[in-house]
Design a protein around this motif. Structure first.
Motif, short mmCIF file in Angstrom:
data_model
loop_
_atom_site.label_atom_id
_atom_site.label_comp_id
_atom_site.label_asym_id
_atom_site.label_seq_id
_atom_site.Cartn_x
_atom_site.Cartn_y
_atom_site.Cartn_z
N GLY A 99 3.82 -5.10 -10.12
CA GLY A 99 3.50 -4.86 -8.71
C GLY A 99 4.36 -3.77 -8.12
O GLY A 99 5.30 -3.26 -8.75
N ALA A 100 4.02 -3.40 -6.89
CA ALA A 100 4.85 -2.44 -6.18
C ALA A 100 6.24 -3.03 -5.93
O ALA A 100 7.23 -2.30 -5.85
N THR A 101 6.30 -4.34 -5.82
CA THR A 101 7.58 -5.01 -5.53
C THR A 101 8.62 -4.66 -6.59
O THR A 101 9.77 -4.32 -6.25
N ILE A 104 9.69 -0.96 -6.31
CA ILE A 104 10.64 -0.73 -5.22
C ILE A 104 12.04 -1.18 -5.66
O ILE A 104 13.03 -0.45 -5.51
N TYR A 128 12.37 -4.75 1.33
CA TYR A 128 13.26 -3.58 1.39
C TYR A 128 14.72 -3.98 1.65
O TYR A 128 15.64 -3.50 0.99
N ASN A 170 7.09 4.20 4.12
CA ASN A 170 5.92 3.37 3.84
C ASN A 170 4.79 3.90 4.71
O ASN A 170 4.85 3.80 5.93
N ASN A 174 2.99 -0.97 6.92
CA ASN A 174 2.90 -2.40 7.19
C ASN A 174 4.16 -2.79 7.94
O ASN A 174 5.25 -2.53 7.42
N ASP A 202 6.37 4.20 -0.48
CA ASP A 202 5.55 3.02 -0.76
C ASP A 202 4.17 3.28 -0.18
O ASP A 202 3.99 3.32 1.04
N VAL A 204 1.12 1.59 -1.01
CA VAL A 204 0.17 0.58 -1.51
C VAL A 204 -1.12 0.52 -0.71
O VAL A 204 -2.14 0.04 -1.21
N TYR A 205 -1.11 1.01 0.54
CA TYR A 205 -2.35 1.03 1.34
C TYR A 205 -3.01 2.40 1.35
O TYR A 205 -3.72 2.76 2.29
N SER A 232 -0.05 0.26 -6.11
CA SER A 232 -0.32 -1.01 -6.76
C SER A 232 -1.80 -1.32 -6.73
O SER A 232 -2.52 -0.84 -5.84
N LYS A 235 -3.55 -4.42 -3.46
CA LYS A 235 -4.23 -4.22 -2.19
C LYS A 235 -5.55 -3.46 -2.39
O LYS A 235 -6.57 -3.82 -1.82
N LYS A 243 -0.39 -8.52 -9.87
CA LYS A 243 0.91 -7.84 -9.86
C LYS A 243 0.98 -6.69 -10.87
O LYS A 243 1.81 -6.64 -11.78
C1 LIG Z 1 1.96 -5.91 -0.42
C2 LIG Z 1 2.99 -4.85 -0.30
C3 LIG Z 1 3.84 -4.54 -1.38
C4 LIG Z 1 3.87 -5.35 -2.65
O1 LIG Z 1 2.90 -5.01 -3.53
P1 LIG Z 1 2.72 -5.84 -4.90
O2 LIG Z 1 1.93 -4.94 -5.74
O3 LIG Z 1 2.03 -7.12 -4.55
O4 LIG Z 1 4.07 -6.11 -5.45
C5 LIG Z 1 4.73 -3.51 -1.24
N1 LIG Z 1 4.80 -2.79 -0.09
C6 LIG Z 1 4.02 -3.07 0.97
C7 LIG Z 1 4.16 -2.27 2.20
C8 LIG Z 1 3.10 -4.12 0.91
O5 LIG Z 1 2.37 -4.43 1.99
#
Ligand SMILES: *Cc1c(COP(=O)(O)O)cnc(C)c1O
Length: 386
Positions: A99-101, A104, A128, A170, A174, A202, A204-205, A232, A235, A243
């Motif tokens: 995942g992005a988690t 990061i 973060y 980001n 979010n 970041d 992800v969106y 990632s 989303k 993940k």
């Molecule tokens: C959901 C989200 C993540 C985490 O993404 P994963 O792929 O589920 O780990 C990271 N950054 C932001 C801003 C998010 O909203």
């Protein structure tokens, strides 16, 4: 056990995430959960079938390669070129993560020395603060203030010190829904170059921008060698439980992030990597329909919140709406969210938990709209009883 606290000093104050508290409250009260941002409808059937097929045919059931399977790294590189015009060598400039988690966490653990300062857009995504703390670094907020939630570049300049090492961006953001404009990104990039800062972006969106498109800061002059871009599948393809995330960056940055990543999870999600490689190659129509669907949901929830008396900040991207509860005669978002399930059977998230400057977020509350239309309609009906 003596008197020394078990939790180390770096992690003190981080506690449990607000999502755990609010999702437990949703379950306990049978409320509609518009708190945590996960879709209540799974992503494309053919992608789910690709994952099932991978498991059954023995693709990825054993440890995949550390940097990710070659098929997925190739698909990520193609995606970056197709949507953003950015070319990457799939062997040295792409890294698959849990995942992005994890991306990061690995980026911050790899790139920061204890005491380094990290400037991050506030309100912060919830991991973060924890990752900056685990790296022993110091977070410095650049506050996005209501009602516009734009970054103030003069303020950013004033926050940069000789200890500043990294900007954590980001966009789409979010929870505010802010999408950084090309001008804002150019201003931020110029400061990064001038002060020789690294950037972790970041994104992800990236496919949930409702007017215009997402602009990756890595594409700007001087940024390629200093930017770690993170995205990632969760989303974009509505499979948040899989993940599967990735990093794209220059080879030296990817090598640094990979060094940390290999001792966090080493590898993850073997069969899902095959499915995500297919997902990234879906035709443009998938991405357009996904965005159109979420845009409709945004307006459904935004109109409903507006009718229920909230001040609504209609987001430019993501699947969250930030509101202000002041017009409802309320001041404290945390108290409001704790009482909301009992009052009307809806769960939301108090934005204040994402702020260091808590005054800037005290009366703000976040709702997600990545839910079925009937769920959103029922939530709005309940909120109108407030
Ligand atoms: C959901 C989200 C993540 C985490 O993404 P994963 O792929 O589920 O780990 C990271 N950054 C932001 C801003 C998010 O909203």
């Amino acid at each position: 056990m003596g008197t020394r606290p078990l939790l180390n000093r770096r992690l003190q104050g981080l506690g449990t995430t607000i999502f755990a508290e609010m999702s437990a409250l949703a379950t306990a009260t049978g409320s509609i959960n518009l708190g945590q941002g996960f879709p209540d409808t799974d992503g494309p059937r053919e992608i789910a079938e690709a994952a099932a097929r991978a498991v059954l045919t023995g693709q990825g059931n054993q440890y995949p390669p550390g940097p990710g399977i070659p098929e997925l790294r190739q698909a990520v590189a193609e995606h970056q070129l197709r949507f953003h015009g950015l070319g990457h060598d799939p062997d040295t400039e792409v890294l698959v993560t849990a995942g992005a988690t994890e991306a990061i966490a690995a980026a911050l653990l790899a790139l920061l020395e204890p005491g380094d300062e990290v400037i991050a857009l506030e309100p912060f995504y919830d991991s973060y603060a924890a990752c900056i703390a685990m790296a022993g670094a110091v977070r410095v907020p650049l506050t996005l203030r209501a009602p516009a939630f734009r970054p103030d570049l003069d303020e950013l300049r004033s926050l940069i010190t000789p200890r500043t090492r990294l900007l954590l961006l980001n966009t789409p953001h979010n929870p505010t829904g802010t999408v950084l404009t090309p001008e804002e990104l150019a201003g931020i990039a110029a400061l990064a170059v001038e002060h020789d800062l690294l950037v972790v972006a970041d994104e992800v969106y990236e496919h949930l921008v409702f007017s215009g498109v997402h602009h990756p800061i890595a594409a700007l002059p001087g940024m390629r060698e200093r930017t770690v871009s993170i995205s990632s599948a969760g989303k974009t393809f509505s499979f948040t439980g899989w993940k599967v995330g990735w990093v794209t960056a220059s080879a030296p940055l990817v090598a640094a992030v990979r060094t940390a990543k290999q001792y966090l999870t080493y590898v993850s999600a073997g069969p899902f990597q095959y499915a995500v490689a297919e997902a990234l190659r879906l035709p443009d129509e998938y991405f357009a329909a996904f965005r159109a669907d979420l845009l409709r949901k945004r307006d459904l929830l935004a109109d409903g919140l507006d009718a229920a008396g909230f001040q609504v900040f209609r987001p430019e991207g993501t699947y969250f709406i930030t509101t202000d509860i002041t017009p409802l005669g309320e001041k404290d978002g945390l108290e409001f969210c704790r009482s909301l399930p009992a009052r009307c059977g809806v769960v939301a998230i108090p934005n204040v938990v994402f702020y260091d400057n808590t005054d800037a977020g005290r009366s703000l509350v976040r709702f997600t709209f990545c839910k079925r239309d009937d769920v959103l309609t029922e939530a709005v009906a309940r909120l109108r009883r407030l």
